[in-house]
Scaffold this motif. Structure first.
Motif, PDB file in Angstrom:
ATOM      1  N   ARG A   1     -31.899 -50.316  -1.693  1.00 17.52           N
ATOM      2  CA  ARG A   1     -30.823 -51.204  -1.257  1.00 17.52           C
ATOM      3  C   ARG A   1     -31.380 -52.362  -0.440  1.00 17.52           C
ATOM      4  O   ARG A   1     -30.839 -53.449  -0.424  1.00 17.52           O
ATOM      5  CB  ARG A   1     -29.843 -50.389  -0.422  1.00 17.52           C
ATOM      6  N   GLU A   2     -32.445 -52.118   0.292  1.00 17.53           N
ATOM      7  CA  GLU A   2     -33.106 -53.206   1.006  1.00 17.53           C
ATOM      8  C   GLU A   2     -34.612 -52.970   0.971  1.00 17.53           C
ATOM      9  O   GLU A   2     -35.064 -51.839   0.781  1.00 17.53           O
ATOM     10  CB  GLU A   2     -32.601 -53.311   2.449  1.00 17.53           C
TER      11      GLU A   2
ATOM     12  N   ASN B   1     -16.118 -50.809 -12.882  1.00 14.19           N
ATOM     13  CA  ASN B   1     -16.997 -51.837 -12.313  1.00 14.19           C
ATOM     14  C   ASN B   1     -18.355 -51.878 -13.024  1.00 14.19           C
ATOM     15  O   ASN B   1     -19.346 -52.315 -12.454  1.00 14.19           O
ATOM     16  CB  ASN B   1     -17.186 -51.606 -10.813  1.00 14.19           C
TER      17      ASN B   1
ATOM     18  N   LYS C   1     -37.435 -34.268  19.235  1.00  9.17           N
ATOM     19  CA  LYS C   1     -36.322 -34.090  18.306  1.00  9.17           C
ATOM     20  C   LYS C   1     -36.703 -34.777  16.990  1.00  9.17           C
ATOM     21  O   LYS C   1     -37.096 -35.942  16.998  1.00  9.17           O
ATOM     22  CB  LYS C   1     -35.077 -34.752  18.899  1.00  9.17           C
TER      23      LYS C   1
ATOM     24  N   TYR D   1     -31.302 -34.244   4.806  1.00 10.68           N
ATOM     25  CA  TYR D   1     -30.253 -34.959   5.537  1.00 10.68           C
ATOM     26  C   TYR D   1     -30.870 -36.066   6.394  1.00 10.68           C
ATOM     27  O   TYR D   1     -30.334 -37.173   6.492  1.00 10.68           O
ATOM     28  CB  TYR D   1     -29.458 -33.975   6.402  1.00 10.68           C
ATOM     29  N   HIS D   2     -32.015 -35.782   6.979  1.00 12.55           N
ATOM     30  CA  HIS D   2     -32.672 -36.767   7.838  1.00 12.55           C
ATOM     31  C   HIS D   2     -33.442 -37.836   7.062  1.00 12.55           C
ATOM     32  O   HIS D   2     -34.082 -38.698   7.658  1.00 12.55           O
ATOM     33  CB  HIS D   2     -33.578 -36.066   8.850  1.00 12.55           C
TER      34      HIS D   2
ATOM     35  N   ALA E   1     -31.664 -39.599   5.038  1.00 15.62           N
ATOM     36  CA  ALA E   1     -30.532 -40.511   4.781  1.00 15.62           C
ATOM     37  C   ALA E   1     -30.432 -40.857   3.296  1.00 15.62           C
ATOM     38  O   ALA E   1     -30.102 -41.969   2.925  1.00 15.62           O
ATOM     39  CB  ALA E   1     -30.650 -41.773   5.636  1.00 15.62           C
TER      40      ALA E   1
ATOM     41  N   VAL F   1     -35.956 -46.024   7.475  1.00 18.71           N
ATOM     42  CA  VAL F   1     -36.039 -47.187   8.347  1.00 18.71           C
ATOM     43  C   VAL F   1     -37.452 -47.343   8.911  1.00 18.71           C
ATOM     44  O   VAL F   1     -38.049 -48.409   8.851  1.00 18.71           O
ATOM     45  CB  VAL F   1     -35.028 -47.073   9.512  1.00 18.71           C
ATOM     46  N   ASN F   2     -37.996 -46.258   9.429  1.00 17.65           N
ATOM     47  CA  ASN F   2     -39.285 -46.356  10.136  1.00 17.65           C
ATOM     48  C   ASN F   2     -40.370 -45.479   9.527  1.00 17.65           C
ATOM     49  O   ASN F   2     -41.288 -45.069  10.217  1.00 17.65           O
ATOM     50  CB  ASN F   2     -39.091 -45.963  11.601  1.00 17.65           C
TER      51      ASN F   2
ATOM     52  N   ASP G   1     -24.749 -46.907   8.645  1.00 20.58           N
ATOM     53  CA  ASP G   1     -24.565 -46.185   7.387  1.00 20.58           C
ATOM     54  C   ASP G   1     -24.120 -44.753   7.674  1.00 20.58           C
ATOM     55  O   ASP G   1     -24.709 -44.073   8.514  1.00 20.58           O
ATOM     56  CB  ASP G   1     -25.921 -46.182   6.653  1.00 20.58           C
TER      57      ASP G   1
ATOM     58  N   ASP H   1     -24.641 -42.286   6.007  1.00 22.06           N
ATOM     59  CA  ASP H   1     -25.697 -41.337   5.646  1.00 22.06           C
ATOM     60  C   ASP H   1     -26.872 -41.359   6.618  1.00 22.06           C
ATOM     61  O   ASP H   1     -27.798 -40.573   6.482  1.00 22.06           O
ATOM     62  CB  ASP H   1     -26.189 -41.616   4.225  1.00 22.06           C
ATOM     63  N   SER H   2     -26.857 -42.294   7.572  1.00 23.42           N
ATOM     64  CA  SER H   2     -27.918 -42.290   8.587  1.00 23.42           C
ATOM     65  C   SER H   2     -27.731 -41.061   9.464  1.00 23.42           C
ATOM     66  O   SER H   2     -26.610 -40.619   9.699  1.00 23.42           O
ATOM     67  CB  SER H   2     -27.802 -43.525   9.498  1.00 23.42           C
ATOM     68  N   SER H   3     -28.854 -40.525   9.956  1.00 22.11           N
ATOM     69  CA  SER H   3     -28.687 -39.459  10.944  1.00 22.11           C
ATOM     70  C   SER H   3     -28.575 -40.145  12.298  1.00 22.11           C
ATOM     71  O   SER H   3     -29.469 -40.852  12.726  1.00 22.11           O
ATOM     72  CB  SER H   3     -29.855 -38.487  10.897  1.00 22.11           C
ATOM     73  N   LEU H   4     -27.460 -39.975  12.946  1.00 21.50           N
ATOM     74  CA  LEU H   4     -27.179 -40.726  14.166  1.00 21.50           C
ATOM     75  C   LEU H   4     -27.688 -39.973  15.396  1.00 21.50           C
ATOM     76  O   LEU H   4     -27.514 -38.768  15.514  1.00 21.50           O
ATOM     77  CB  LEU H   4     -25.671 -40.957  14.294  1.00 21.50           C
ATOM     78  N   THR H   5     -28.308 -40.722  16.291  1.00 21.93           N
ATOM     79  CA  THR H   5     -28.785 -40.145  17.547  1.00 21.93           C
ATOM     80  C   THR H   5     -28.097 -40.865  18.694  1.00 21.93           C
ATOM     81  O   THR H   5     -28.093 -42.091  18.744  1.00 21.93           O
ATOM     82  CB  THR H   5     -30.313 -40.322  17.676  1.00 21.93           C
TER      83      THR H   5
ATOM     84  N   ASN I   1     -32.723 -47.884  16.547  1.00 25.16           N
ATOM     85  CA  ASN I   1     -33.904 -48.203  15.739  1.00 25.16           C
ATOM     86  C   ASN I   1     -34.096 -47.279  14.541  1.00 25.16           C
ATOM     87  O   ASN I   1     -35.019 -47.463  13.766  1.00 25.16           O
ATOM     88  CB  ASN I   1     -35.178 -48.275  16.604  1.00 25.16           C
ATOM     89  N   ASN I   2     -33.200 -46.322  14.350  1.00 22.30           N
ATOM     90  CA  ASN I   2     -33.331 -45.468  13.169  1.00 22.30           C
ATOM     91  C   ASN I   2     -32.087 -45.539  12.283  1.00 22.30           C
ATOM     92  O   ASN I   2     -31.837 -44.673  11.469  1.00 22.30           O
ATOM     93  CB  ASN I   2     -33.587 -44.023  13.604  1.00 22.30           C
ATOM     94  N   ILE I   3     -31.315 -46.598  12.477  1.00 22.04           N
ATOM     95  CA  ILE I   3     -30.046 -46.724  11.757  1.00 22.04           C
ATOM     96  C   ILE I   3     -30.181 -47.755  10.635  1.00 22.04           C
ATOM     97  O   ILE I   3     -30.803 -48.794  10.809  1.00 22.04           O
ATOM     98  CB  ILE I   3     -28.926 -47.175  12.728  1.00 22.04           C
ATOM     99  N   THR I   4     -29.591 -47.445   9.497  1.00 23.11           N
ATOM    100  CA  THR I   4     -29.433 -48.446   8.457  1.00 23.11           C
ATOM    101  C   THR I   4     -28.040 -49.040   8.606  1.00 23.11           C
ATOM    102  O   THR I   4     -27.072 -48.304   8.786  1.00 23.11           O
ATOM    103  CB  THR I   4     -29.536 -47.804   7.060  1.00 23.11           C
TER     104      THR I   4
ATOM    105  N   VAL J   1     -24.805 -51.210   7.201  1.00 22.51           N
ATOM    106  CA  VAL J   1     -24.149 -51.529   5.927  1.00 22.51           C
ATOM    107  C   VAL J   1     -22.801 -52.196   6.207  1.00 22.51           C
ATOM    108  O   VAL J   1     -22.319 -52.205   7.334  1.00 22.51           O
ATOM    109  CB  VAL J   1     -23.903 -50.248   5.085  1.00 22.51           C
TER     110      VAL J   1
ATOM    111  N   PRO K   1     -15.081 -51.557  -6.169  1.00 21.17           N
ATOM    112  CA  PRO K   1     -15.871 -52.723  -5.747  1.00 21.17           C
ATOM    113  C   PRO K   1     -16.991 -53.047  -6.731  1.00 21.17           C
ATOM    114  O   PRO K   1     -17.666 -52.134  -7.227  1.00 21.17           O
ATOM    115  CB  PRO K   1     -16.429 -52.299  -4.390  1.00 21.17           C
TER     116      PRO K   1
END
Lengths: 557, 259
Positions: free
Chosen positions: A49-50, A170, A295, A465-466, A468, A555-556, B12, B14-18, B29-32, B34, B186
């Motif tokens: 997606r990016e 679509n 964590k 899950y982690h 994403a 992301v990282n 997002d 689906d991001s794992s949120l902290t 810093n670990n979030i996408t 959208v 969409p």
């Protein structure tokens, strides 16, 4: 939507995959063609997606190529985490830890940087866009387009198709992107690359490529408990002496610790599970102490080409070239490939400039790419370690002896031989009745001790899950198994369905009992590592890209 | 029709949120990031109306610099231009003040329709569409499942009611309409659409462009936390007929697995 209405986009040069190889190649090409007075259009398609969302590496980056491409990268804010500040190499027993007294200079990471490849490619992608390169994210390459056996571009994947193969409201038909040269920088085990290599037999006369899989977690640690630029590598536990690989532990900024395990996809025991090996690593007292009060915040996995110089395919055909991990530009001994991937992209760019000036994109012009590689430091670097991986077929200790002798003799195997052969990784798997494995259909007993407590040790689903990872469930699964009868009958009997174990994302499950057993493919878990496509003993799993934009959202990593 | 679509950039799902140590913010810093889900449906509805009736679709967002991406995505899908409202002084405003900022920005455009998603996936206030209607003197429809332009001054909207019921209502234009997720499919951004983005304009709006009375926040966040998981068991009593009736009722209205 019919073939008549299919849209066609013409560009001069198309790169497939917005990783470090393509981005460096495209940027260099834009600049050198500009200097030569050519105004060309360059497009990059990317299935994520990016940019960066499917990039995963350790990573320690050797800045050598970046110094050539963007000398003022520090001023331009390159997102390096830290310069390597201290480095350690350990041999681990199940409880103990022994420090290697001496690190050969060629294996040192001095002057290199700890970084997140995902952040690095995002940064490089922005620079490419600023300089006029079109990056199309969310577009996968579904097939190569040919005209008289010459590659003329790529068809992007259709979007908006339901699980039965019908068009949704679509529906968006894939576009034919036509290019004078198509550069495949898809990364490890590229799906288009695989078809190109097979169609033109590009591995003829080469060692087969062998891959490893890297499984990685990111840990948020308490303040000041991990120093940015800390680097440790290990051998031994949990892989032992028969499996190629080891662990890496790096310190990033903001108290983030990278923990990963790389293991060769040429192991023998079909019940080996790379994800579980990473979990086992965390049962080691020293590793466990490093993670204290931390964590786990992210997870991912990716395969990587380990074969080295002798496993590089023929790099060009009429109209197309292979760069980066798609070709196999990775230095297994130094555990580094990003600088080689980028350099290969830049050498491809030089070749393409020449082709544009001659207006000849046939293999006779593009094959100059190989000469450029051979004249560049890529060859110097890779040739010195050309026999590194092959010796691991003989176990860890002989391989270390080989590595040492190679250092003394400029890469000769055992200090003597110029070229050690290798065989396909999946051919190393031994059948259940040969008694060489501890597992079988019940799984490997060495993992019995793993208690997935959700704090330090995690089952696969929690880890996924982690990552994403998300795929639209209403699409045709992107993992094509040619004949599931082989899975249910032959493979169960002969290998105990290793797909259940080697997949680090729990995609493959054998469900039901006795006569009702079937293979369930949880494709929405897939983290795009390609291990199944590589390691399946019957080579009947075909990984193709899912709908563009789907997959991990790293992301990282 | 001149239609504005409000799109918010959110983490997002689906991001794992902290949650950060201060328990007031998320670790970013670990979030996408959208586009908010229901806003995507609002954009699609606006583009469909434009295709049918002509006019212009303008995408507008308020957020930090990374939020430019949601405008880029909207332009790639077919929005004609963008409005990007960003200023660090807007960071901690409550939804009423944010409404004032957006109203002040949109006022001069004289939109026929302002479309927004029903609620944002992060804060979930579900108030902005209504506040804008009030501030800009527009009619308002929420939980909208369908739209139909009647004439230059009237739109008909299908609103979701309780218990699987719907209601068609006529609203006079201009109108602010909050769109429920799932009402359309969409579209994807196309290659050509992405290439067109460079040729489209995005107007930047900062605090100095806003003419509004005192902006403030009457809402403060005291603590962000993960909800405690509590099990709740409900016993249904009565004759089998009564039980099944009540069960169907629960499935329809509380658990919402039946229509």
């Amino acid at each position: 939507m019919t073939e008549e209405t299919r849209q066609v986009l013409d560009v001069d040069v198309l790169f497939v995959g917005a990783g470090s190889a393509s981005l460096a190649g495209a940027l260099h090409l834009k600049r050198i063609t500009g200097k030569a007075g050519l105004d060309i259009s360059i497009a990059i398609i990317e299935k994520a997606r990016e940019v960066g969302a499917h990039s995963l590496s350790g990573a320690i980056i050797d800045p050598r190529t970046l110094n050539e491409l963007i000398p003022d990268h520090l001023e331009k804010g390159v997102p390096f985490e830290a310069e390597v500040a201290e480095e350690h190499m350990y041999y681990l027993s199940s409880k103990g830890k022994f420090r290697f007294p001496y690190l050969p200079k060629s294996m040192s990471h001095h002057g290199c940087y700890v970084a997140s490849l995902g952040q690095f490619t995002r940064w490089l992608g922005k620079i490419c866009e600023q300089e006029g390169i079109d990056i199309f994210c969310g577009f996968s390459g579904s097939e190569l387009l040919y005209e008289n056996e010459k590659v003329i571009g790529v068809r992007t994947g259709d979007r908006g198709i339901d699980k039965h193969g019908n068009h949704k409201s679509n529906f968006d038909q894939g576009v034919d992107i036509h290019a004078k040269t198509t550069v495949l920088g898809e990364g490890t085990r590229g799906s288009l690359t695989k078809t190109l290599i097979n169609k033109f037999n590009l591995m003829q006369g080469k060692n087969p490529q062998v891959w490893a899989i890297g499984v990685k977690e990111l840990w948020q640690m308490p303040k000041d408990s991990i120093k940015p630029g800390y680097v440790a590598h290990t051998m031994g536990f949990p892989l032992g002496h028969d499996i190629f690989g080891g662990a890496f532990i790096y310190g990033m900024k903001n108290d983030i610790l990278d923990l990963g395990l790389v293991m060769g996809l040429d192991y023998k025991d079909p019940s080996i599970d790379p994800h579980h090996e990473l979990q086992l690593l965390k049962t080691h007292p020293w590793v466990r102490s490093l993670l204290k009060n931390g964590k786990m915040i992210a997870y991912g996995a990716k395969s990587l080409p380990e074969g080295g110089y002798f496993s590089l395919p023929k790099l060009t055909v009429d109209g197309a070239m292979l760069i980066g991990d798609s070709a196999g530009f990775m230095n297994g001994q130094r555990l580094k490939g990003i600088h080689l991937a980028m350099k290969s992209g830049m050498e491809a760019a030089e070749t393409i400039l020449n082709a544009l000036q001659k207006n000849d994109f046939s293999d006779s012009t593009l094959s100059d790419f190989q000469n450029r590689i051979d004249k560049s430091w890529i060859k110097t670097e890779l040739y010195k370690v050309r026999n590194f991986h092959q010796a691991f077929d003989y176990g860890l200790l002989p391989a270390l002896v080989n590595t040492g002798l190679g250092l003394l003799t400029g890469g000769r195997a055992w200090g003597v031989l110029n070229h050690l052969p290798s065989k396909n990784g999946h051919e190393h798997l031994t059948k259940l009745d040969s008694g060489s494995q501890s597992g079988g259909n019940g799984g490997n007993s060495k993992y019995d001790q793993l208690e997935f407590d959700g704090n330090y040790l995690f089952d696969k689903v929690t880890n996924v899950y982690h990552s994403a990872t998300a795929h639209d469930e209403d699409q045709v699964p992107h993992l094509h198994v040619q004949d599931t009868d082989i899975c249910i009958n032959r493979c169960t009997e002969e290998f105990g369905n290793p797909c259940k174990y080697f997949c680090p994302a729990d995609v493959y499950e054998m469900t039901g009992e006795d006569n009702n057993r079937h293979l369930q493919i949880n494709f929405s878990n897939c983290v795009h590592c390609k291990t199944c496509d590589i390691m399946d003993p019957y080579q009947i799993i075909e990984w193709v890209p899912p709908e563009g934009g789907d997959g991990p959202a790293w992301v990282n990593l | 029709m001149k239609i504005c679509v409000l799109i918010k950039q959110v983490p997002d799902k689906d991001s794992s949120l902290t949650i950060a140590d201060d328990h007031l913010t998320l670790v970013e810093n670990n979030i996408t990031w959208v586009s908010n889900e229901s806003d995507n449906y609002a954009l699609e509805e606006a583009l469909l109306l434009k295709e049918k009736h002509g006019g212009e679709v303008i995408a507008c967002t308020l957020g930090k610099d990374s939020a430019r991406q949601v405008l880029k995505d909207a332009l790639a899908k077919g929005a004609d231009r963008g409005i990007f409202i960003s200023d660090s002084s807007f960071d901690n405003l409550d939804v009423l003040s944010l409404g004032k900022v957006i109203a002040s920005t949109l006022e001069k455009e004289n939109f026929d329709i302002i479309m927004s998603g029903l609620q944002s996936d992060d804060q979930g206030n579900s108030q902005l569409g209504l506040i804008l209607a009030e501030l800009l003197n527009m009619s308002h429809g929420s939980l909208v499942m369908g739209t139909e332009i009647i004439d230059d001054s009237t739109i008909r909207v299908k609103k979701e009611l309780e218990g699987g019921w719907f209601q068609w209502t006529k609203l006079s234009l201009p109108a602010s309409i909050s769109i429920q997720s799932g009402i359309n499919s969409p579209r994807y951004a196309t290659l050509k659409g992405i290439m067109m983005v460079k040729k489209k304009t995005v107007d930047d709006v900062t605090a100095s462009d806003i003419s509004s009375d005192a902006l403030e926040s009457n809402v403060t966040i005291n603590k962000i936390y993960v909800p405690d998981k509590t099990k709740e068991t409900q016993f249904i009593e009565g004759s089998p007929e009564e039980i099944s009736e009540k069960l169907v009722e629960l499935f329809k209205n509380d658990i919402k697995v039946l229509n």
